[in-house]
Motif scaffolding. Structure first.
Motif, PDB file in Angstrom:
ATOM      1  N   MET A 153       0.850  -1.167   0.000  1.00  0.00           N
ATOM      2  CA  MET A 153       0.000   0.000   0.000  1.00  0.00           C
ATOM      3  C   MET A 153       0.900   1.236   0.000  1.00  0.00           C
ATOM      4  SD  MET A 153      -2.810   1.255   2.837  1.00  0.00           S
ATOM      5  CE  MET A 153      -1.940   0.687   4.246  1.00  0.00           C
ATOM      6  N   ALA A 154       0.706   2.111  -0.952  1.00  0.00           N
ATOM      7  CA  ALA A 154       1.485   3.342  -1.065  1.00  0.00           C
ATOM      8  C   ALA A 154       0.967   4.394  -0.097  1.00  0.00           C
ATOM      9  CB  ALA A 154       1.419   3.882  -2.487  1.00  0.00           C
ATOM     10  N   ARG A 155       1.881   5.189   0.438  1.00  0.00           N
ATOM     11  CA  ARG A 155       1.525   6.290   1.341  1.00  0.00           C
ATOM     12  C   ARG A 155       1.829   7.605   0.651  1.00  0.00           C
ATOM     13  NH1 ARG A 155       4.139   4.328   7.054  1.00  0.00           N
ATOM     14  NH2 ARG A 155       2.771   2.534   7.319  1.00  0.00           N
ATOM     15  N   TYR A 156       0.814   8.452   0.547  1.00  0.00           N
ATOM     16  CA  TYR A 156       0.949   9.760  -0.101  1.00  0.00           C
ATOM     17  C   TYR A 156       0.761  10.861   0.928  1.00  0.00           C
ATOM     18  CZ  TYR A 156       0.424   7.399  -4.590  1.00  0.00           C
ATOM     19  OH  TYR A 156       0.582   6.584  -5.680  1.00  0.00           O
ATOM     20  N   LEU A 157       1.622  11.866   0.865  1.00  0.00           N
ATOM     21  CA  LEU A 157       1.481  13.063   1.680  1.00  0.00           C
ATOM     22  C   LEU A 157       1.373  14.246   0.730  1.00  0.00           C
ATOM     23  CD1 LEU A 157       1.491  14.598   4.368  1.00  0.00           C
ATOM     24  CD2 LEU A 157       3.990  14.575   4.264  1.00  0.00           C
ATOM     25  N   HIS A 158       0.229  14.916   0.740  1.00  0.00           N
ATOM     26  CA  HIS A 158      -0.009  16.072  -0.123  1.00  0.00           C
ATOM     27  C   HIS A 158       0.054  17.343   0.725  1.00  0.00           C
ATOM     28  CE1 HIS A 158      -1.434  13.872  -3.694  1.00  0.00           C
ATOM     29  NE2 HIS A 158      -1.890  12.996  -2.818  1.00  0.00           N
ATOM     30  N   HIS A 159       0.936  18.265   0.376  1.00  0.00           N
ATOM     31  CA  HIS A 159       1.002  19.586   1.020  1.00  0.00           C
ATOM     32  C   HIS A 159       0.182  20.524   0.146  1.00  0.00           C
ATOM     33  CE1 HIS A 159       4.644  18.927   3.656  1.00  0.00           C
ATOM     34  NE2 HIS A 159       4.558  17.817   2.977  1.00  0.00           N
ATOM     35  N   LEU A 198       6.158  12.471   9.177  1.00  0.00           N
ATOM     36  CA  LEU A 198       5.231  12.132   8.091  1.00  0.00           C
ATOM     37  C   LEU A 198       5.945  12.085   6.740  1.00  0.00           C
ATOM     38  CD1 LEU A 198       2.013  14.205   8.871  1.00  0.00           C
ATOM     39  CD2 LEU A 198       2.192  11.725   8.716  1.00  0.00           C
ATOM     40  N   VAL A 199       6.829  13.045   6.507  1.00  0.00           N
ATOM     41  CA  VAL A 199       7.561  13.093   5.239  1.00  0.00           C
ATOM     42  C   VAL A 199       8.369  11.817   5.055  1.00  0.00           C
ATOM     43  CG1 VAL A 199       9.425  14.252   3.996  1.00  0.00           C
ATOM     44  CG2 VAL A 199       7.608  15.599   5.057  1.00  0.00           C
ATOM     45  N   ALA A 249       7.957   8.933   6.491  1.00  0.00           N
ATOM     46  CA  ALA A 249       7.123   7.727   6.500  1.00  0.00           C
ATOM     47  C   ALA A 249       6.349   7.554   5.195  1.00  0.00           C
ATOM     48  CB  ALA A 249       6.148   7.776   7.670  1.00  0.00           C
ATOM     49  N   SER A 250       6.332   8.593   4.352  1.00  0.00           N
ATOM     50  CA  SER A 250       5.553   8.554   3.106  1.00  0.00           C
ATOM     51  C   SER A 250       6.383   8.052   1.940  1.00  0.00           C
ATOM     52  CB  SER A 250       5.037   9.963   2.779  1.00  0.00           C
ATOM     53  OG  SER A 250       4.197  10.420   3.809  1.00  0.00           O
ATOM     54  N   ASP A 251       5.720   7.353   1.028  1.00  0.00           N
ATOM     55  CA  ASP A 251       6.371   6.901  -0.212  1.00  0.00           C
ATOM     56  C   ASP A 251       6.430   8.026  -1.232  1.00  0.00           C
ATOM     57  OD1 ASP A 251       6.644   4.154   0.639  1.00  0.00           O
ATOM     58  OD2 ASP A 251       4.480   3.979   0.348  1.00  0.00           O
ATOM     59  N   HIS A 252       5.427   8.889  -1.201  1.00  0.00           N
ATOM     60  CA  HIS A 252       5.326   9.998  -2.157  1.00  0.00           C
ATOM     61  C   HIS A 252       4.940  11.261  -1.394  1.00  0.00           C
ATOM     62  CE1 HIS A 252       5.227   6.964  -5.331  1.00  0.00           C
ATOM     63  NE2 HIS A 252       4.342   6.334  -4.594  1.00  0.00           N
ATOM     64  N   VAL A 253       5.669  12.349  -1.637  1.00  0.00           N
ATOM     65  CA  VAL A 253       5.358  13.642  -1.038  1.00  0.00           C
ATOM     66  C   VAL A 253       5.139  14.619  -2.186  1.00  0.00           C
ATOM     67  CG1 VAL A 253       6.155  15.504   0.470  1.00  0.00           C
ATOM     68  CG2 VAL A 253       6.751  13.118   1.001  1.00  0.00           C
ATOM     69  N   ILE A 254       3.948  15.198  -2.236  1.00  0.00           N
ATOM     70  CA  ILE A 254       3.579  16.103  -3.336  1.00  0.00           C
ATOM     71  C   ILE A 254       3.217  17.450  -2.739  1.00  0.00           C
ATOM     72  CG2 ILE A 254       1.982  16.491  -5.242  1.00  0.00           C
ATOM     73  CD1 ILE A 254       2.164  13.040  -3.950  1.00  0.00           C
ATOM     74  N   ALA A 255       3.869  18.488  -3.230  1.00  0.00           N
ATOM     75  CA  ALA A 255       3.573  19.860  -2.789  1.00  0.00           C
ATOM     76  C   ALA A 255       2.769  20.555  -3.890  1.00  0.00           C
ATOM     77  CB  ALA A 255       4.865  20.613  -2.512  1.00  0.00           C
TER      78      ALA A 255
END
Length: 73
Positions: free
Chosen positions: A1-7, A63-64, A66-72
């Motif tokens: 399962m991918a983890r995404y963090l959106h800023h 959080l950054v 721990a995430s697979d993808h970080v999108i700003a």
């Protein structure tokens, strides 16, 4: 399962909402709202956080990493 963090900041484009809402099934989505921004449309189960409102910079850094993808936006 991918983890995404959106800023999502105050100057986020109109594309942010549809991209976040169209996440792959089973993905773990976290949306960090900056500067009082309203939440865009999100998939069920998405988590919404605000910096300074129960989330500090140390937790953001965790959080950054721990995430697979970080999108700003």
């Amino acid at each position: 399962m991918a983890r995404y963090l959106h800023h999502v900041g105050p100057d986020a484009g109109a594309l942010a909402g549809p991209v976040i809402a169209g996440a792959e099934p089973g993905a773990e989505i976290t949306v960090l709202l900056l500067d009082g921004r309203a939440a865009p449309p999100m998939p069920a189960g998405a988590r919404v956080l605000r910096l300074g409102d129960g989330l500090d910079y140390a937790e953001l850094l965790d959080l950054v990493f721990a995430s697979d993808h970080v999108i700003a936006w």
